[in-house]
Design a protein around this motif. Structure first.
Motif, PDB file in Angstrom:
ATOM      1  N   LEU A 236      37.519  59.454  47.164  1.00  0.00           N
ATOM      2  CA  LEU A 236      38.697  59.279  47.791  1.00  0.00           C
ATOM      3  C   LEU A 236      38.924  57.926  48.748  1.00  0.00           C
ATOM      4  O   LEU A 236      40.035  57.356  48.846  1.00  0.00           O
ATOM      5  CB  LEU A 236      39.223  60.656  48.408  1.00  0.00           C
ATOM      6  CG  LEU A 236      39.496  61.796  47.470  1.00  0.00           C
ATOM      7  CD1 LEU A 236      39.917  63.075  48.208  1.00  0.00           C
ATOM      8  CD2 LEU A 236      40.656  61.495  46.668  1.00  0.00           C
ATOM      9  N   SER A 237      37.959  57.768  49.430  1.00  0.00           N
ATOM     10  CA  SER A 237      37.792  56.499  50.157  1.00  0.00           C
ATOM     11  C   SER A 237      38.028  55.330  49.649  1.00  0.00           C
ATOM     12  O   SER A 237      38.074  54.313  50.234  1.00  0.00           O
ATOM     13  CB  SER A 237      36.594  56.778  51.232  1.00  0.00           C
ATOM     14  OG  SER A 237      35.414  56.388  50.443  1.00  0.00           O
ATOM     15  N   LEU A 238      37.548  55.557  48.127  1.00  0.00           N
ATOM     16  CA  LEU A 238      37.416  53.903  47.548  1.00  0.00           C
ATOM     17  C   LEU A 238      38.890  53.718  46.917  1.00  0.00           C
ATOM     18  O   LEU A 238      39.028  52.709  46.449  1.00  0.00           O
ATOM     19  CB  LEU A 238      36.469  54.171  46.606  1.00  0.00           C
ATOM     20  CG  LEU A 238      35.127  54.474  46.877  1.00  0.00           C
ATOM     21  CD1 LEU A 238      34.191  54.430  45.532  1.00  0.00           C
ATOM     22  CD2 LEU A 238      34.584  53.609  47.790  1.00  0.00           C
ATOM     23  N   LEU A 239      39.870  54.864  47.164  1.00  0.00           N
ATOM     24  CA  LEU A 239      41.170  54.531  46.691  1.00  0.00           C
ATOM     25  C   LEU A 239      41.941  53.389  47.182  1.00  0.00           C
ATOM     26  O   LEU A 239      41.831  53.439  48.581  1.00  0.00           O
ATOM     27  CB  LEU A 239      42.028  55.742  46.548  1.00  0.00           C
ATOM     28  CG  LEU A 239      41.619  56.835  45.560  1.00  0.00           C
ATOM     29  CD1 LEU A 239      42.495  58.106  45.787  1.00  0.00           C
ATOM     30  CD2 LEU A 239      42.242  56.250  44.199  1.00  0.00           C
ATOM     31  N   ILE A 240      42.489  52.342  46.713  1.00  0.00           N
ATOM     32  CA  ILE A 240      43.194  51.337  47.443  1.00  0.00           C
ATOM     33  C   ILE A 240      44.846  51.365  47.129  1.00  0.00           C
ATOM     34  O   ILE A 240      45.670  50.735  47.627  1.00  0.00           O
ATOM     35  CB  ILE A 240      42.810  49.759  47.157  1.00  0.00           C
ATOM     36  CG1 ILE A 240      42.732  49.641  45.717  1.00  0.00           C
ATOM     37  CG2 ILE A 240      41.427  49.610  47.670  1.00  0.00           C
ATOM     38  CD1 ILE A 240      42.042  48.310  45.246  1.00  0.00           C
ATOM     39  N   GLU A 241      45.108  52.191  45.960  1.00  0.00           N
ATOM     40  CA  GLU A 241      46.399  52.488  45.512  1.00  0.00           C
ATOM     41  C   GLU A 241      46.788  53.857  45.163  1.00  0.00           C
ATOM     42  O   GLU A 241      45.748  54.266  44.359  1.00  0.00           O
ATOM     43  CB  GLU A 241      47.093  51.469  44.636  1.00  0.00           C
ATOM     44  CG  GLU A 241      47.275  50.045  45.116  1.00  0.00           C
ATOM     45  CD  GLU A 241      47.659  48.953  43.959  1.00  0.00           C
ATOM     46  OE1 GLU A 241      48.382  49.605  42.875  1.00  0.00           O
ATOM     47  OE2 GLU A 241      47.330  48.005  43.921  1.00  0.00           O
ATOM     48  N   GLU A 242      47.749  54.464  45.230  1.00  0.00           N
ATOM     49  CA  GLU A 242      47.896  55.834  44.838  1.00  0.00           C
ATOM     50  C   GLU A 242      49.456  56.017  44.206  1.00  0.00           C
ATOM     51  O   GLU A 242      50.118  55.429  45.033  1.00  0.00           O
ATOM     52  CB  GLU A 242      47.842  56.984  45.888  1.00  0.00           C
ATOM     53  CG  GLU A 242      46.144  56.882  46.373  1.00  0.00           C
ATOM     54  CD  GLU A 242      45.868  58.032  47.259  1.00  0.00           C
ATOM     55  OE1 GLU A 242      46.350  59.013  46.890  1.00  0.00           O
ATOM     56  OE2 GLU A 242      45.285  57.606  48.264  1.00  0.00           O
TER      57      GLU A 242
END
Length: 323
Positions: free
Chosen positions: A317-323
């Motif tokens: 989850l910490s690697l998400l840059i867009e959601e």
């Protein structure tokens, strides 16, 4: 309809089954259409994305050994592919199962007029023949004992000793299968045309769960991701499924996968550098850019012991840059 030539390509975790099938699809006659039924131990189903990229007709049976889920899911998958009248059908069981029950189904009355069962091809990484973890594993041995052709893969990473051990080991097998060694999955097409010759009776060595239906992975409204776990044959798995809107940082994702010590990791991930397939085996991370757009991200981790799934999920989850 004419009988469809059908091959089972089996082998233990990380031996290169999907890579070999991809190479076969790449080299098949241009005027032929092939179909692949792929079975995975994990619940999220990742190999299908690899194979769909090749243009093949693909159906998946996720969630464990196809021997255990071989009833309705396998039959539905085979029937759907046969209706498309492929020129060849390839079946890839999970690396944690063996094809005995699959063979029985393919040779049953239901399919005798539709399937021309050809050679079962068993793949083995010759480096594993020096490791008791593999050679003492009953599924590892069952997969190869039921194979008409045994193929040594990943020869570019094997030593002369590994190759010598492979040829010696094949000669020791009671059913004396044909054998060959290949590099980077380059299995010659003519091996697929070999007839089935091995009819060994192999005892069942693992528990068969009740036959189950395949549950499609779908996110509920507002749900960012879901997680599925599985266990069996002395292994556990955990998989994550993210919606197509989720985008991961490629460099940080690669670093995370490189640091994982699990026995097997596979992923297809939407990143800031494109949609990539990640494959981790024997501590080596391989990466391939896929031409697929707008696909969901999937990651599967398989090991012999429970890992800190919650902690790994937090890292993801910490690697998400867009959601």
């Amino acid at each position: 309809m004419k009988k469809i030539p059908t091959n089972i390509i089996t082998g233990f975790l990380g031996v290169g089954k999907t890579t070999t099938i991809l190479q076969l699809l790449k080299n098949k006659p241009e005027n032929e259409s092939w179909a692949v039924l792929v079975n995975e131990f994990g619940e999220v189903g990742i190999d299908g994305a690899f194979l769909t990229e090749s243009g093949a007709m693909v159906k998946e049976v996720p969630g464990g050994c196809m021997c255990c889920t071989a009833g309705l899911p396998m039959s539905v998958g085979i029937n759907a592919l046969l209706r498309q009248k492929p020129d060849r059908l390839i079946i890839e069981p999970t690396g944690l199962g063996h094809p005995k029950k699959i063979l029985a189904i393919l040779q049953s009355e239901n399919y005798k007029n539709y399937i021309d069962l050809k050679a079962t091809i068993g793949l083995v990484d010759p480096r594993n023949l020096s490791d008791e973890k593999y050679t003492s594993n009953q599924n590892f041995n069952d997969q190869l004992n039921i194979s008409d052709i045994v193929v040594a893969t990943k020869m570019d990473m094997a030593s002369d000793y590994d190759e010598c051990l492979f040829h010696s080991w094949v000669k020791s097998l009671l059913h004396q299968p044909k054998s060959t060694a290949i590099d980077r999955g380059e299995l010659p097409l003519h091996w697929l045309e070999e007839d089935r010759t091995t009819d060994l009776i192999i005892e069942e060595h693992h528990h068969h769960h009740a036959e189950q239906e395949i549950v499609e992975m779908v996110l509920e409204p507002g749900q960012k991701f879901c997680r599925k776990e599985n266990k069996g044959q002395g292994y556990v798995s955990c998989g994550w499924f993210f919606g197509a809107e989720s985008v991961f940082d490629f460099d940080e994702l690669f670093s995370m996968l490189s640091a994982l010590t699990a026995e097997r990791v596979k992923a297809v991930m939407n990143t800031n550098k494109g949609f990539y397939a990640f494959n981790v085996a024997n501590g080596v991370v391989s990466v391939n850019l896929l031409s697929i757009d707008g696909m969901e991200s999937k990651l599967e981790v398989i090991d012999t012991q429970l890992l800190p799934w919650d902690q790994l999920e937090g890292v993801l989850l910490s690697l998400l840059i867009e959601e």
